[in-house]
Design an enzyme around this catalytic site. Sequence first.
Site, PDB file in Angstrom:
ATOM      1  N   HIS A 160      -7.498   7.997  -6.977  1.00  0.00           N
ATOM      2  CA  HIS A 160      -6.849   6.959  -7.829  1.00  0.00           C
ATOM      3  C   HIS A 160      -7.752   5.756  -7.920  1.00  0.00           C
ATOM      4  O   HIS A 160      -8.242   5.147  -6.972  1.00  0.00           O
ATOM      5  CB  HIS A 160      -5.482   6.590  -7.496  1.00  0.00           C
ATOM      6  CG  HIS A 160      -4.466   5.991  -8.336  1.00  0.00           C
ATOM      7  ND1 HIS A 160      -3.740   6.350  -9.243  1.00  0.00           N
ATOM      8  CD2 HIS A 160      -4.230   4.455  -8.279  1.00  0.00           C
ATOM      9  CE1 HIS A 160      -3.423   5.289  -9.699  1.00  0.00           C
ATOM     10  NE2 HIS A 160      -3.548   4.033  -9.099  1.00  0.00           N
ATOM     11  N   CYS A 216     -14.306   3.850 -15.331  1.00  0.00           N
ATOM     12  CA  CYS A 216     -14.388   4.615 -14.418  1.00  0.00           C
ATOM     13  C   CYS A 216     -15.515   5.573 -14.578  1.00  0.00           C
ATOM     14  O   CYS A 216     -15.538   6.357 -15.720  1.00  0.00           O
ATOM     15  CB  CYS A 216     -13.170   5.360 -13.819  1.00  0.00           C
ATOM     16  SG  CYS A 216     -12.329   4.626 -12.329  1.00  0.00           S
ATOM     17  N   CYS A 232      -8.065   1.031 -13.275  1.00  0.00           N
ATOM     18  CA  CYS A 232      -7.804   1.770 -14.329  1.00  0.00           C
ATOM     19  C   CYS A 232      -6.184   2.072 -14.066  1.00  0.00           C
ATOM     20  O   CYS A 232      -5.696   2.519 -15.214  1.00  0.00           O
ATOM     21  CB  CYS A 232      -8.599   2.985 -14.563  1.00  0.00           C
ATOM     22  SG  CYS A 232     -10.256   2.747 -14.979  1.00  0.00           S
ATOM     23  N   CYS A 264      -5.257   8.482 -11.995  1.00  0.00           N
ATOM     24  CA  CYS A 264      -6.206   9.466 -11.205  1.00  0.00           C
ATOM     25  C   CYS A 264      -7.293  10.040 -11.909  1.00  0.00           C
ATOM     26  O   CYS A 264      -7.143  10.294 -13.246  1.00  0.00           O
ATOM     27  CB  CYS A 264      -5.330  10.770 -10.717  1.00  0.00           C
ATOM     28  SG  CYS A 264      -4.225  10.094  -9.274  1.00  0.00           S
ATOM     29  N   CYS A 305       0.716   7.857  -9.545  1.00  0.00           N
ATOM     30  CA  CYS A 305       0.736   8.668 -10.813  1.00  0.00           C
ATOM     31  C   CYS A 305       1.823   9.938 -10.594  1.00  0.00           C
ATOM     32  O   CYS A 305       2.161  10.742 -11.609  1.00  0.00           O
ATOM     33  CB  CYS A 305      -0.497   9.233 -10.770  1.00  0.00           C
ATOM     34  SG  CYS A 305      -1.969   7.951 -11.247  1.00  0.00           S
ATOM     35  N   CYS A 352     -17.123   1.220 -12.289  1.00  0.00           N
ATOM     36  CA  CYS A 352     -18.293   0.277 -12.604  1.00  0.00           C
ATOM     37  C   CYS A 352     -18.181  -0.910 -13.491  1.00  0.00           C
ATOM     38  O   CYS A 352     -17.546  -0.589 -14.707  1.00  0.00           O
ATOM     39  CB  CYS A 352     -19.718   1.295 -13.243  1.00  0.00           C
ATOM     40  SG  CYS A 352     -20.931   0.197 -13.738  1.00  0.00           S
ATOM     41  N   SER A 396      -7.636   1.913  -8.683  1.00  0.00           N
ATOM     42  CA  SER A 396      -6.700   0.717  -8.825  1.00  0.00           C
ATOM     43  C   SER A 396      -7.102  -0.006 -10.178  1.00  0.00           C
ATOM     44  O   SER A 396      -6.234  -0.685 -10.455  1.00  0.00           O
ATOM     45  CB  SER A 396      -6.916   0.054  -7.418  1.00  0.00           C
ATOM     46  OG  SER A 396      -8.162  -0.488  -7.137  1.00  0.00           O
ATOM     47  N   LYS A 436      -3.051  15.666  -6.245  1.00  0.00           N
ATOM     48  CA  LYS A 436      -4.598  15.354  -6.579  1.00  0.00           C
ATOM     49  C   LYS A 436      -5.541  16.371  -6.667  1.00  0.00           C
ATOM     50  O   LYS A 436      -5.377  17.324  -5.362  1.00  0.00           O
ATOM     51  CB  LYS A 436      -5.247  14.407  -5.726  1.00  0.00           C
ATOM     52  CG  LYS A 436      -4.635  12.816  -5.764  1.00  0.00           C
ATOM     53  CD  LYS A 436      -5.290  12.073  -4.823  1.00  0.00           C
ATOM     54  CE  LYS A 436      -4.652  10.453  -4.908  1.00  0.00           C
ATOM     55  NZ  LYS A 436      -5.140   9.733  -4.010  1.00  0.00           N
TER      56      LYS A 436
END
Length: 361
Positions: free
Chosen positions: A137, A158, A141, A144, A127, A152, A139, A131
Site C-alpha cells: 500500500h 508510484c 497514492c 495498493c 483498501c 518517486c 500512503s 494483498k
Amino acid sequence: MAPSHVLKCCQKVLAWVPVAFIALVVAWSYYAYVVELCVFTISTAEKAVYLVIFHLSFFMFVWSYWKTIFTPPASPSKEFCLSKADKEQYEKEERPEYQQEILRRAAKDLPIYTTTASRAIRYCDRCQLIKPDRCHHCSACDICVLKMDHHCPWVNNCVGFSNYKFFLLFLMYSLLYCLFVAATVLQYFIKFWTNELPDTHAKFHVLFLFFVAAMFFISILSLFSYHCWLVGKNRSTIETFRAPTFRNGPDKNGFSLGCSKNLREVFGDEKKYWLIPIFTSLGDGCNFPTRLVIMDPEQLAVSSQNEPAKSSGPNQSFPTRPLSESQNRLLTSDSQWVESGPEEENVKSGAKKHIIVSLES
C-alpha cells in the site's frame, strides 16, 4: 484549521513541484544546447551531427519520462477483494485469530505464496483486499500497488509493475542524455573558461550546461546501477530492506529465477522492444514465478486431507499451487524437471513421487 480536502489539494499541487523543476531544467538544457551552443557558438559542420544525436536522445528521454509519470499504478484485481459477506464478518469479528481464519478461507484459491513475518495473511485494511505477492500500500497514492518498488517524488508516481520498465529506461536515457551533453560541451567549456572564445551571452549557458549535465550524470549513475542490480536479483527496493516471507521463512531470493529470466520478466521476451518505452513486462502483476518446490497435486491432496487441523493455526503455510501460464513462460526454456529419485528407492521408502523445478541460480 483548513478542511482536509483543501490540504489534500495543496498536497497534490505541491507534489508536482519536483516534476515541474525537472521539466524546467530539461527545457532550459534544450535551449542552451540547440540555440546557444549549436546555433551561436559552433560554426563547423559537426553541429549537424550533434543536433541529430541530441534530438534522438532527447526524444527517448522525454518519452520514457512521460510514460513513467502518466502510467497509472496497477492495482489488484477484484478477485483479491473480500466478498460482501466475508467483509461484514471480518469487520464484526474482533479476535485476530478468527479474522485470519476468514482471510485464509478467502485466500485459499488465490495465487499467494507470501505472508507477513508472523505468518498471517497480508491484508490491507485501507483498501479492504488481500494483498497479492509483492503488492504494498502506497500512503502517497492511497492505493495498493502491484509489485511496488517505491514512490518517486521526481515523477510524482508510484514505481511498480505497470511502469518499472519505463522507470529503468528513463534512468538509462537520462544518463545517455547527460553524458552526450557533457562530452560535446566539454571542449567549448574549456575554450570559454580559458578565454579562447569571446565573451558572449552563450558563455554562461555553456558553462552552466556542463556543470548541470555532469552533476545529474553522477547522481543518476548510482541510482541506475542500483536498479540494474535489483533487476538482476529480481527484487524491489522494498524487498531489499524487508525480505518476503514464504512458507519456509524469509527469502530475499524467493522470486529470483536467474539473471536472464529476471531480465525477461521486466522487459519481456522480444528483445527488439526492450529499449522502447512500451509495456512488454511478463505476467499480470498478481502472480510471480518463485523458486518454490512444486509438488505432485496428488501428494498435495493427500497431505491436505491428513492435516485438516492445521488450517486454523497461526503458522499455517499456504498450499503450493500450480504455476500460471505467465510463470510457465519463464520456466519452460531452461527448466529441467527431475524426479525425486530412483523408482526403487521410492518403493522402499514408501514415499510418493514428487518433482521439483530446477532453476538457474
